[in-house]
Each structure stands twice: as structure tokens, then as C-alpha cells.
Design a protein around this motif. Structure first.
Motif, mmCIF file in Angstrom:
data_model
loop_
_atom_site.group_PDB
_atom_site.id
_atom_site.type_symbol
_atom_site.label_atom_id
_atom_site.label_comp_id
_atom_site.label_asym_id
_atom_site.label_seq_id
_atom_site.Cartn_x
_atom_site.Cartn_y
_atom_site.Cartn_z
ATOM 1 N N ASN A 95 0.872 -1.169 0.000
ATOM 2 C CA ASN A 95 0.000 0.000 0.000
ATOM 3 C C ASN A 95 0.911 1.221 0.000
ATOM 4 O O ASN A 95 1.538 1.532 1.015
ATOM 5 C CB ASN A 95 -0.918 -0.004 1.218
ATOM 6 C CG ASN A 95 -1.958 1.076 1.168
ATOM 7 O OD1 ASN A 95 -1.686 2.195 0.777
ATOM 8 N ND2 ASN A 95 -3.167 0.736 1.586
ATOM 9 N N SER A 96 1.006 1.902 -1.136
ATOM 10 C CA SER A 96 1.931 3.029 -1.253
ATOM 11 C C SER A 96 1.478 4.232 -0.425
ATOM 12 O O SER A 96 2.301 5.032 -0.002
ATOM 13 C CB SER A 96 2.099 3.438 -2.714
ATOM 14 O OG SER A 96 0.866 3.842 -3.257
ATOM 15 N N ARG A 97 0.189 4.347 -0.177
ATOM 16 C CA ARG A 97 -0.311 5.477 0.604
ATOM 17 C C ARG A 97 0.114 5.362 2.062
ATOM 18 O O ARG A 97 0.432 6.349 2.707
ATOM 19 C CB ARG A 97 -1.838 5.554 0.494
ATOM 20 C CG ARG A 97 -2.450 6.756 1.162
ATOM 21 C CD ARG A 97 -3.950 6.826 0.955
ATOM 22 N NE ARG A 97 -4.648 5.581 1.220
ATOM 23 C CZ ARG A 97 -4.980 5.137 2.427
ATOM 24 N NH1 ARG A 97 -4.658 5.822 3.489
ATOM 25 N NH2 ARG A 97 -5.635 4.002 2.565
ATOM 26 N N THR A 98 0.130 4.128 2.574
ATOM 27 C CA THR A 98 0.455 3.917 3.983
ATOM 28 C C THR A 98 1.840 3.300 4.179
ATOM 29 O O THR A 98 2.264 3.112 5.309
ATOM 30 C CB THR A 98 -0.581 2.990 4.636
ATOM 31 O OG1 THR A 98 -0.545 1.715 3.984
ATOM 32 C CG2 THR A 98 -1.978 3.578 4.559
ATOM 33 N N ASP A 99 2.505 2.924 3.086
ATOM 34 C CA ASP A 99 3.809 2.270 3.121
ATOM 35 C C ASP A 99 3.748 0.940 3.881
ATOM 36 O O ASP A 99 4.700 0.550 4.540
ATOM 37 C CB ASP A 99 4.876 3.185 3.722
ATOM 38 C CG ASP A 99 6.285 2.720 3.382
ATOM 39 O OD1 ASP A 99 6.473 2.161 2.277
ATOM 40 O OD2 ASP A 99 7.182 2.897 4.222
ATOM 41 N N GLN A 100 2.631 0.238 3.756
ATOM 42 C CA GLN A 100 2.483 -1.070 4.391
ATOM 43 C C GLN A 100 2.814 -2.163 3.389
ATOM 44 O O GLN A 100 2.391 -2.109 2.233
ATOM 45 C CB GLN A 100 1.051 -1.289 4.879
ATOM 46 C CG GLN A 100 0.697 -0.522 6.118
ATOM 47 C CD GLN A 100 -0.766 -0.700 6.452
ATOM 48 O OE1 GLN A 100 -1.603 0.038 5.940
ATOM 49 N NE2 GLN A 100 -1.069 -1.678 7.292
ATOM 50 N N CYS A 101 3.537 -3.160 3.840
ATOM 51 C CA CYS A 101 3.886 -4.326 3.049
ATOM 52 C C CYS A 101 3.413 -5.555 3.823
ATOM 53 O O CYS A 101 3.780 -5.742 4.989
ATOM 54 C CB CYS A 101 5.394 -4.380 2.829
ATOM 55 S SG CYS A 101 5.934 -5.775 1.820
ATOM 56 N N ILE A 102 2.570 -6.368 3.188
ATOM 57 C CA ILE A 102 2.048 -7.559 3.848
ATOM 58 C C ILE A 102 2.147 -8.761 2.916
ATOM 59 O O ILE A 102 2.325 -8.608 1.709
ATOM 60 C CB ILE A 102 0.581 -7.377 4.307
ATOM 61 C CG1 ILE A 102 -0.333 -7.095 3.110
ATOM 62 C CG2 ILE A 102 0.479 -6.279 5.359
ATOM 63 C CD1 ILE A 102 -1.811 -7.062 3.472
ATOM 64 N N LYS A 103 2.024 -9.939 3.498
ATOM 65 C CA LYS A 103 2.035 -11.182 2.732
ATOM 66 C C LYS A 103 0.830 -12.003 3.157
ATOM 67 O O LYS A 103 0.559 -12.147 4.352
ATOM 68 C CB LYS A 103 3.328 -11.954 2.993
ATOM 69 C CG LYS A 103 3.396 -13.279 2.271
ATOM 70 C CD LYS A 103 4.770 -13.929 2.308
ATOM 71 C CE LYS A 103 5.321 -14.117 3.680
ATOM 72 N NZ LYS A 103 6.576 -14.869 3.718
ATOM 73 N N THR A 104 0.093 -12.527 2.166
ATOM 74 C CA THR A 104 -1.028 -13.410 2.459
ATOM 75 C C THR A 104 -0.622 -14.849 2.164
ATOM 76 O O THR A 104 0.139 -15.106 1.236
ATOM 77 C CB THR A 104 -2.278 -13.058 1.618
ATOM 78 O OG1 THR A 104 -1.937 -13.122 0.228
ATOM 79 C CG2 THR A 104 -2.804 -11.682 1.966
#
Length: 121
Positions: A95-104
Motif C-alpha cells: 500500500n503506497s499510501r500507507t507504506d504497508q507491506c504484507i504477505k497473504t
């Protein structure tokens, strides 16, 4: 001619195009969370604690994978890498707006786990 109506579907949309559509189980039809438009207007997946630089995702664990992927996109995540092995599918989301990186992690077409990741860069 018999008209079929009142059917539920799970539709995955990416880049403004339908990527997949499957019939939803009858038990999932008319669930307030996905059929009630006020859910999206009210919550939109954001943390209600006031931190606008964070988008919730933990509530998607246990959901059908296609539904969870659509919701992640709706919440501002873009899919990056993906990898499948031994019946498990891993997808990295950013998420570039929040700078979140996740893995599902999905198993049997259902989200088993969502975790923070450092593989977006």
C-alpha cells in the motif's frame, strides 16, 4: 424460460476489469458485511484509532481468498509478487499510501494467515 435471480457471486476486479467470477456459497449470501454498502462507507478497512497511515487487514484471515484479495485492493493494496508451492499460495501486497507491506498465505482457496513482510522492495 426460467429466470435465475437472487444468486450471489464473488467477483474479482483488477485494473477496472473482471478477473474472475464464481458463484458464492448460499451461506455467504446476504451477509451484512459484503452486501451492506454502509460497511464500506462506514469503515473502509481503516483503523478507527485515528492513525490514518495504517490500513487494517487482519480481519480478512479466514475469508475466501478471492474475496480477501478484492478487499485488499479496495483498501489500497496492490499485488506484487506471488508464489505457489505444495498447495499454498503466497502473495505480497503493498500500500503506497500507507507504506504497508504484507504477505497473504492461502490454503484451499481460503486465507490462512496475513503477516507483515519486508519483501515489497
Amino acid at each position: 424460460m426460467e429466470h435465475r435471480k437472487d444468486r450471489c457471486a464473488i467477483v474479482r476486479i483488477a485494473d477496472g476489469r473482471v478477473k474472475s467470477a464464481v458463484r458464492a456459497p448460499e451461506a455467504d449470501c446476504d451477509k451484512g458485511r459484503y452486501s451492506d454498502s454502509s460497511y464500506r462507507d462506514r469503515d473502509r478497512g481503516r483503523n478507527s484509532g485515528g492513525n490514518r497511515n495504517y490500513v487494517r487487514y487482519q480481519d480478512l484471515e479466514g475469508e475466501m481468498a478471492l474475496r480477501a484479495y478484492d478487499e485488499l485492493e479496495y483498501r489500497g493494496f496492490k499485488e506484487g509478487k506471488n508464489h505457489s508451492n505444495d498447495g499454498k499460495t503466497y502473495r505480497v501486497w503493498y500500500n503506497s499510501r500507507t507504506d504497508q507491506c504484507i504477505k497473504t498465505l492461502s490454503v484451499n482457496k481460503r486465507i490462512k494467515e496475513i503477516m507483515e513482510s519486508n519483501r515489497c522492495y
